[in-house]
Structure formats: C-alpha cells, structure tokens
Design an enzyme around this catalytic site. Structure first.
Site, PDB file in Angstrom:
ATOM      1  N   LYS A 151       0.818  -1.207   0.000  1.00 54.43           N
ATOM      2  CA  LYS A 151       0.000   0.000   0.000  1.00 54.43           C
ATOM      3  C   LYS A 151       0.862   1.273   0.000  1.00 54.43           C
ATOM      4  O   LYS A 151       0.423   2.318  -0.465  1.00 54.43           O
ATOM      5  CB  LYS A 151      -0.923   0.034   1.212  1.00 54.43           C
ATOM      6  CG  LYS A 151      -1.831  -1.177   1.370  1.00 54.43           C
ATOM      7  CD  LYS A 151      -2.854  -1.286   0.254  1.00 54.43           C
ATOM      8  CE  LYS A 151      -4.000  -2.227   0.561  1.00 54.43           C
ATOM      9  NZ  LYS A 151      -3.636  -3.649   0.604  1.00 54.43           N
TER      10      LYS A 151
HETATM   11  C1  PLP Z   1      -4.302  -4.773   0.156  1.00 56.05           C
HETATM   12  C2  PLP Z   1      -3.552  -6.030   0.120  1.00 56.05           C
HETATM   13  C3  PLP Z   1      -3.839  -7.030  -0.812  1.00 56.05           C
HETATM   14  C4  PLP Z   1      -4.981  -6.906  -1.798  1.00 56.05           C
HETATM   15  O1  PLP Z   1      -4.747  -5.918  -2.766  1.00 56.05           O
HETATM   16  P1  PLP Z   1      -5.978  -5.352  -3.638  1.00 56.05           P
HETATM   17  O2  PLP Z   1      -5.407  -4.252  -4.433  1.00 56.05           O
HETATM   18  O3  PLP Z   1      -6.992  -4.870  -2.650  1.00 56.05           O
HETATM   19  O4  PLP Z   1      -6.484  -6.476  -4.450  1.00 56.05           O
HETATM   20  C5  PLP Z   1      -3.042  -8.166  -0.828  1.00 56.05           C
HETATM   21  N1  PLP Z   1      -2.048  -8.324   0.059  1.00 56.05           N
HETATM   22  C6  PLP Z   1      -1.749  -7.396   0.985  1.00 56.05           C
HETATM   23  C7  PLP Z   1      -0.653  -7.654   1.946  1.00 56.05           C
HETATM   24  C8  PLP Z   1      -2.478  -6.211   1.045  1.00 56.05           C
HETATM   25  O5  PLP Z   1      -2.165  -5.291   1.956  1.00 56.05           O
END
Ligand code: PLP
Length: 499
Positions: free
Chosen positions: A113
C-alpha cells in the site's frame, strides 16, 4: 485527459477533480476517458532509467492537468531510498527458473500500500491547490489492515488534511493493530468496528455519498476524500511498478524486449491486479493476469463462471488483507469489458447491493477468461507453501504472497504455461510473524508479537524491519471500538461537528 464515471459515462472531470473527490457522486468510480498507450520504443527507453523517472513517465500520461514540476516533485518526494530502503524501490527477487518475486513492501509500513499511499497525499494536496479548494480535506479510510497504516503514514501532519481510519476489530493481525493504534500525528484518528472489512467499507461509502453529511461538512469548511483504492490517485501509481519490473527483467537479460510475461497478484479489492490490467492495455507485454484468492474465493468463482455471488460464508484467514467479498475495483474492469456501458454497470452493481449477486453477459465472460486466470487456496495450503519455498529456495514470504505462489504453481501445472512470470509480493513476512512462524513449524504460542519478530529473524536468517521493531516502545493512542451504525457520529465527533 478527462475522466468519466463508471455509472455515468457522460460525466467529465479532470484528474485533479477525480483525485480530490475520490468517488463520483452517483456512486460510480472514475476512470480515464481513454487509456494512453505506450510503444515498444518507449518501454525500451524506460529501461536503464531510475524508478522515479519511470514513475514520472507513467504519471504524466494520466495526470495531464498536472505541471511537469508537480509530477517530478511528487515522485522525488515519495520514492526515496530513505523511505524504501534502496533506490530499487520495488526490487525483484529470483525465486526459481523463470519466476520472480516483485517485492512491493520495502516502504515505511512494510506493505505494498505504501507504493501508492506515499505519493497520494502529494497528488491530492496539489490537486486541491490547482482547483482552488480551500476546505480542509477529510480522508475516511476503511481498512483490512494495511491500507489504514499506510494511509496514516502518508497523511500524518499533512497540512489542511484530517484522517480517520476504521478497521474490523478482529480482522487484522496483532502487528497491524499495533501499527495503527500507536499512530502519531495531530490530524489522525483510528477506530475499530464490530464487524468485518465489508461492513467498514460499506459504512465509509455510505458516508461519502450521503448528501446530508456532505452539507454538514461543507458548512464547517470541510469535504471528504478517499484514500481507498476507489480513488484514482491510488491506482495510477500502481501501474508504474509493472512497467518498472518489466524493464528490470529486460535490463538483467532475463527476458527479450517484447517477450510476454505472466503476472500473478494476491487479490482483495482488485486494485493491484487492475493496475496490471491497465499496464497490459497500455501496451506492456503481459500474457495472462493470474488472480489469486484465499478461502474468500468470490473472484475465483466469478472469473470461472461469470457469476458474482457474495452470498457465502466470510472466512477470517491468515491472509487478512484479502478477506474481502466485495471487490470494489472490479467495477472498473467490467466498465472496460462491456465497452463502457454505464447502463449495464448500474444494473449489475444495483443487483449486487440488493441481492448480493449479478451475472455478466457471455461476451464479457469470454473476454474475462481470455485476460485472466484465477485460483484460490486455503490456510493449510498457504502455510505449506511458505514452508516449501523457504526450505527449497531459501526465500521467506508472507501469507498473502504465499497464496499467489500456490495459485501460480497450480496454474502452471494445469496449463503447462512456462512463460516467465512475476509474482507480486504484497507484505513483509514480519507483518504476519505468528502465521509465518507456525508455517515454518516453530511453536511460539506464548511469545508476544515482538518476540515473534525476533524469533522469525533468527529462524529465517533475515533481518526484521526497524519500523516494526520500534513499535514496541510506542504508546497506544487509539483503543476505541464502535458498531458500524455509529460511524457517522464518530466522524462528527473527531471533526468537532454537532449532529
Ligand atoms: C491490500 C492487500 C492485498 C490486496 O490488494 P488489492 O489491491 O486490494 O487487491 C493483498 N495483500 C496485501 C498484503 C495487502 O495489503
């Protein structure tokens, strides 16, 4: 370049407007009116460039109302070696023959993120300035764990912004909770809710689109925006690393320029894999997009059958950031696959909110299956995969990445597709130390979260991130927990607005 809404194609806004409003007022998501294309020549040109140069190149294609100076300033402040551990920003690790792990978790909060949330506050404040907005911007976030912390880190003490994060009380890991409840910054607040991620996300979406709430805020000089992946400003930075990883492979002689690769993404809200889809549509040579899910396998079923049905049990898994039954960004994909049919999107997503189910047309299903493959695995298989790739390849991965590795291995066995493949790795294993240790067979039931981090470091011979270790000394600032129905009054309370 203009942006339009998935539920009203006639609507036109600039990228600055799309980024500051987050979601369109009728509930649709903003998408570019036309995807820019990148030629093979241009991709060759990106090879040998730095991550920030590649980032500026991609952002300029989408954010055409931004000045070059603003884009350069944003990428140079967001993607520094100091914040991401090295100039690589998103390094590739070689797993085994033809298979590479794209490590997207070297940022300040140890999850992918950060790739978007380190730059979003810069894009958002520049957008507001460009539009002459003087209101204070209030960011509401619903998080399954990683978005909340990454958004808090990105926005803490950013002038003229406030931020409030809601997370499911029992839906995040101990380390994720610790990261959020100890957050510093004078403009932020964090609150648990009794419910799951979908409850939090639905509550936030409702507040965003409630006219009464909007007027109340406006009367006190405030307005909402979003840092969830419904915001276009979250998605566009995620396109960058797929181009960058491809260039890395070309530079290292692992692939020929123009060679097609597969991309595997552990998926929740469908943001990360949607960014890979956009990269492919823009001209990056991607063969198959492989969507990996945990036991919450609504996307696996959807891609295989064309029926989206969220009426099923919700599973709390060891990959909690993927414990999602309503994947918001799928709406953007379906908008493209229907040839931008806003009428159909309104109908399907109306059905989704009313009955929890919709079914796409045959031709959309055919397109979906041509572009995507999908698979899922349960917690035991996830643990087995962590152990196997640590024992066989000395590579330590987190629970989310392990889901992707397992789904990829199933895909390769079933299809015989041996194209070179990038697997997106979305979190540091240290964010999920307890689950990773149990996968490795270590018994640590009685140890506290920080002891587990140190044990994992010893057992794996890898270094624990300092940003996680330092949380041990921090004070808990936010320990509240509310019902989803209390979200509105809680937000008013934080902002000092009377009901
Ligand atoms: C947010 C997240 C995901 C999922 O990603 P999306 O873009 O919502 O599909 C997968 N793994 C981790 C560790 C995340 O923080």
């Amino acid at each position: 370049m203009d942006y339009q809404s998935t539920r009203d194609s006639a609507l036109r806004v600039s990228s600055a407007q799309a980024i500051t409003s987050g979601i369109s007022s009728e509930g649709g998501l903003f998408v570019p009116a036309a995807l820019p294309s990148v030629t093979a020549e241009e991709i060759r040109g990106l090879c040998g460039k730095s991550y920030t140069e590649r980032a500026a190149f991609i952002l300029e294609r989408f954010l055409t109302d931004f000045s070059r100076e603003d884009i350069i300033d944003s990428v140079e402040k967001a993607y520094t070696a100091e914040k991401f551990g090295s100039d690589a920003i998103a390094p590739l690790a070689h797993l085994y023959q033809g298979t590479y792990i794209l490590e997207l978790w070297h940022g300040p909060t140890c999850a992918f993120k950060d790739m978007a949330l380190q730059i979003l506050p810069l894009l958002l404040t520049k957008s507001a300035r460009m539009l002459g907005i003087e209101d204070e911007i209030v960011i509401l976030v619903a998080t399954s764990g990683d978005t909340g912390k990454a958004a808090l880190e990105g926005f803490k003490d950013v002038p003229d912004t406030r931020m409030m994060v809601f997370y499911p009380q029992d839906g995040v890991s101990a380390m994720q909770k610790r990261q959020m409840t100890t957050q510093e910054g004078g403009n932020v607040a964090v609150c648990a809710i009794e419910g799951n991620f979908d409850d939090a996300q639905t509550g936030v979406k409702r507040l965003f689109t409630d006219e009464g709430v909007k007027h109340k805020l406006s009367a006190s000089g405030k307005r909402f925006s979003s840092a969830n992946s419904i915001n276009w400003g979250r998605l566009v930075p995620q396109i960058i690393y797929y181009f960058s990883a491809y260039c890395e492979l070309v530079e290292n002689g692992e692939i020929e320029q123009g060679e097609q690769i597969n991309v595997v993404v552990p998926t929740g809200n469908f943001g990360n894999i949607l960014a890979a889809y956009y990269a492919k549509q823009m001209g990056l040579p991607i063969k198959k997009l492989i969507c990996a899910s945990n036991a919450n396998n609504v996307l696996t079923d959807f891609i295989r059958t064309g029926v989206y049905d969220r009426n099923r049990g919700f599973h709390a898994t060891i990959s909690p950031s993927m414990d999602i039954l309503i994947s918001s960004n799928l709406e953007r994909l379906l908008y493209e696959l229907t040839g931008r049919d806003d009428e159909k999107i309104r109908r399907w997503f109306g059905q989704l909110s009313q009955s929890g189910r919709y079914e796409v047309d045959e031709d959309v299903k055919a397109k979906l299956q041509e572009l995507f493959a999908a698979g899922c695995c349960d917690d035991d298989q996830t643990r087995g995969t962590i152990r196997e790739i640590f024992e066989q390849y000395s590579y330590l991965c987190d629970t989310h990445t392990a889901v992707a590795v397992k789904v990829y291995e199933d895909y390769r066995r079933e299809t015989g597709d041996m194209a070179k493949t990038i697997i997106a790795s979305t979190a540091s294993p240290y964010k999920f130390s307890a689950s990773v240790l149990s996968a490795l067979g270590a018994d640590v039931e009685s140890a506290d979260e920080f002891e587990k981090v140190r044990i994992l470091s010893r057992v794996s011979g890898t270094q624990a991130p300092q940003s996680l270790l330092s949380l041990q000394e921090k004070q808990v600032r936010f320990d509240g927990c509310i019902q989803p129905s209390q979200m509105q009054e809680t937000v008013y309370g934080m902002l000092g607005i009377r009901e």
